[in-house]
Enzyme design. Structure first.
Site, PDB file in Angstrom:
ATOM      1  N   ASP A 249       0.833  -1.211   0.000  1.00 45.76           N
ATOM      2  CA  ASP A 249       0.000   0.000   0.000  1.00 45.76           C
ATOM      3  C   ASP A 249       0.863   1.255   0.000  1.00 45.76           C
ATOM      4  O   ASP A 249       0.336   2.365  -0.072  1.00 45.76           O
ATOM      5  CB  ASP A 249      -0.949   0.008   1.216  1.00 45.76           C
ATOM      6  CG  ASP A 249      -0.214  -0.177   2.531  1.00 45.76           C
ATOM      7  OD1 ASP A 249       0.521  -1.172   2.661  1.00 45.76           O
ATOM      8  OD2 ASP A 249      -0.358   0.669   3.423  1.00 45.76           O
ATOM      9  N   ASP A 259       5.252   7.933   1.149  1.00 45.78           N
ATOM     10  CA  ASP A 259       5.232   7.524   2.550  1.00 45.78           C
ATOM     11  C   ASP A 259       6.605   7.660   3.202  1.00 45.78           C
ATOM     12  O   ASP A 259       7.356   6.701   3.297  1.00 45.78           O
ATOM     13  CB  ASP A 259       4.687   6.097   2.715  1.00 45.78           C
ATOM     14  CG  ASP A 259       3.963   5.978   4.043  1.00 45.78           C
ATOM     15  OD1 ASP A 259       4.466   6.528   5.030  1.00 45.78           O
ATOM     16  OD2 ASP A 259       2.888   5.342   4.092  1.00 45.78           O
TER      17      ASP A 259
END
Ligand code: AMP
Ligand code: MG
Length: 492
Positions: A249, A259
């Site tokens: 993800d 991220d």
């Protein structure tokens, strides 16, 4: 005219792709920083963004006209285990913007409050992770690495409860899109073939338009993702960047780094280096990143099987062939980058030992990743201005002399003039990276002293990562033993 010209294509997909979710207002928004260059490229009204109204919008207290805020749903393999139900738990997609260059970008608020996918979390972000992401992602951009970007950051005036109470913040993040490998996995796990096809069409239109014309657009899409990720991971490796949470993800279909939770640039070279406080088994160590990316891509291939071919066996064969291309593409990209770092026109099979021995020696002597390569650039040509050498910060130990002799002999086989070679090496070997101890210092000053000056100063230094300035030596210096940061933490 609206301050942001939204055009929200993802929100036009069927409702099982997201939940409509406005950001949750905060107590007292305060500005941290605005990325003027990026705002301008996106055609955003800069005066508005810098005004109190812009700060309110980034904080989520006012939804700008034309935005259609949604929280998107996805799944993902987290540390190897499949989680079929994830989603934006602390972020909302405000909408999409067509930039001046015609490219479409997502504008997301991160830390904007709970959503249906918060799983009991508060949906918030402390100030520290927001500053970390701002510093790291913008430096990656300056280093030429595909990445999500930071458009603006604000404080919320609320506190966030973690191991202690911390000031809250929101980051306005820009990405070509936030569609993840895990987004495909979500529909594959539900055998929702129609949604898989819709998502593939959306992604092809947006990120891989050339795939449309081919015989098998979904296969071309998969091949495209494989090749972008091979190039991306090679760039990470060549900079000593450790992502820290390479869950499926956290890998984007568009090929941008996303991220910046527990990530870090390495100081002393150690192929087994891990920073993430939650990565106990070392799954996402530096040396494992290419293999993990390959594994993640096989998850994408698996998810695409139902739409790759009507014949399941043929689908598997096509998928296998596409992901088998990864190792070769990674090694090629890595070799090309290594050639640039070492000042060579190309790296051939005859150079394998030279390269391998350098990594070995760097590990054995714990050489500083960044300065070792930068010092090589010093050595190929006498600089007009000797103070632009990093010799005061780094010198190779005697044990490296035999290797340096071999390298010099190899350089002599290339015809390139020394000055040109040095200029290219300087471009490939940055001198300023967001070293962990500097990032932590900026976060501590902001969190504990309400002093954002250290953060802003670091942002300014990192805006030109390849141009050394001796007056900024402290920003290029590896940490003293007591400054070494051993762990970085997720922003959760
Ligand atoms: P990450 O480790 O940042 O990739 O996050 C993994 C998942 O946890 C994502 O679905 C996030 O949206 C969710 N998440 C992380 N932190 C929070 C939080 N503070 N509140 C709600 N959800 C969160
Ligand atoms: Mg994530």
């Amino acid at each position: 005219m609206n301050p942001i010209a939204f055009d929200n294509s993802y929100a036009r997909l069927p409702e099982r792709f997201y939940a409509r979710q406005a950001p949750e207002p905060v107590a007292a928004p305060g500005p941290i920083r605005v990325n003027e260059e990026l705002a301008t490229a996106l055609g955003i009204d800069l005066d508005w963004l810098k005004s109190a109204a812009g700060t309110e919008a980034v904080a989520g207290n006012a939804t700008p006209p034309g935005a259609d805020p949604i929280a998107t749903v996805y799944a993902g393999h987290q540390f190897g285990g499949f989680n079929p139900q994830l989603g934006d738990g602390r972020a909302v997609l405000l909408g999409e913007i067509i930039a001046r260059d015609g490219h479409r970008f997502d504008l997301q608020l991160k830390g904007s409050g709970p959503t249906p996918w918060s799983r009991g979390g508060d949906g918030r972000s402390p100030l520290g992770p927001v500053l970390r992401e701002y510093l790291l992602s913008e430096t990656m951009y300056r280093l030429g690495v595909p990445t999500t970007r930071a458009l603006a950051a604000v404080t919320t005036g609320d506190v966030v409860a973690r191991e202690r109470f911390l000031p809250g913040a929101v980051l306005a993040r820009v990405a070509s899109s936030h569609i993840r490998i895990g987004t495909f996995q979500y529909y594959a796990a539900r055998k929702d073939v129609e949604a898989l096809q819709l998502l593939a069409d959306h992604v092809i239109e947006r990120h891989y338009p050339d795939a449309r014309a081919g015989e098998n657009p979904v296969l071309a899409l998969l091949e495209g993702v494989v090749s972008r990720q091979a190039s991306l991971i090679a760039q990470w490796q060549l900079l000593g960047f450790i992502h820290g949470v390479m869950n499926t993800d956290n890998m984007l279909i568009c090929g941008e780094t996303i991220d910046y939770g527990p990530c870090a640039f390495m100081d002393a070279f150690n192929p087994d280096q891990v920073y993430s406080s939650i990565d106990h088994g070392g799954r996402y160590a530096y040396r494992s990143q290419p293999g993990i990316a390959h594994w993640n891509l096989s998850c994408l291939a698996q998810a695409l099987l139902p739409i790759l071919d009507d014949d399941p066996e043929r689908a598997v064969a096509l998928a296998q062939k596409a992901i088998d291309a990864f190792p070769g593409q990674f090694l090629d990209a890595n070799a090309q980058g290594m050639a640039r770092k070492l000042g060579l026109e190309a790296i051939g099979e005859q150079d394998a030992a030279l390269v391998e021995d350098l990594w070995q020696l760097m590990a054995e002597h714990g050489l500083d990743f960044t300065l070792a390569f930068r010092r090589l650039a010093d050595l190929v040509h006498e600089r007009d201005e000797p103070s632009l050498n990093v010799s005061a910060l780094f010198e190779f130990p005697d044990a490296l002399q035999p290797w340096l002799e071999r390298w010099r002999a190899r350089l002599d086989q290339d015809a390139q003039p020394a000055a040109a070679r040095q200029a290219l090496m300087d471009r490939a070997n940055p001198v300023f990276i967001p070293r962990n101890h500097l990032v932590e210092e900026a976060i501590a000053a902001a969190t504990d002293e309400k002093d954002l000056g250290v953060f802003h100063r670091l942002m300014e230094v990192l805006a030109s990562p390849h141009a050394y300035r001796p007056d900024l030596a402290v920003f290029a210096t590896p940490p003293q033993p007591e400054q070494v940061v051993r762990q970085t933490f997720c922003g959760t």
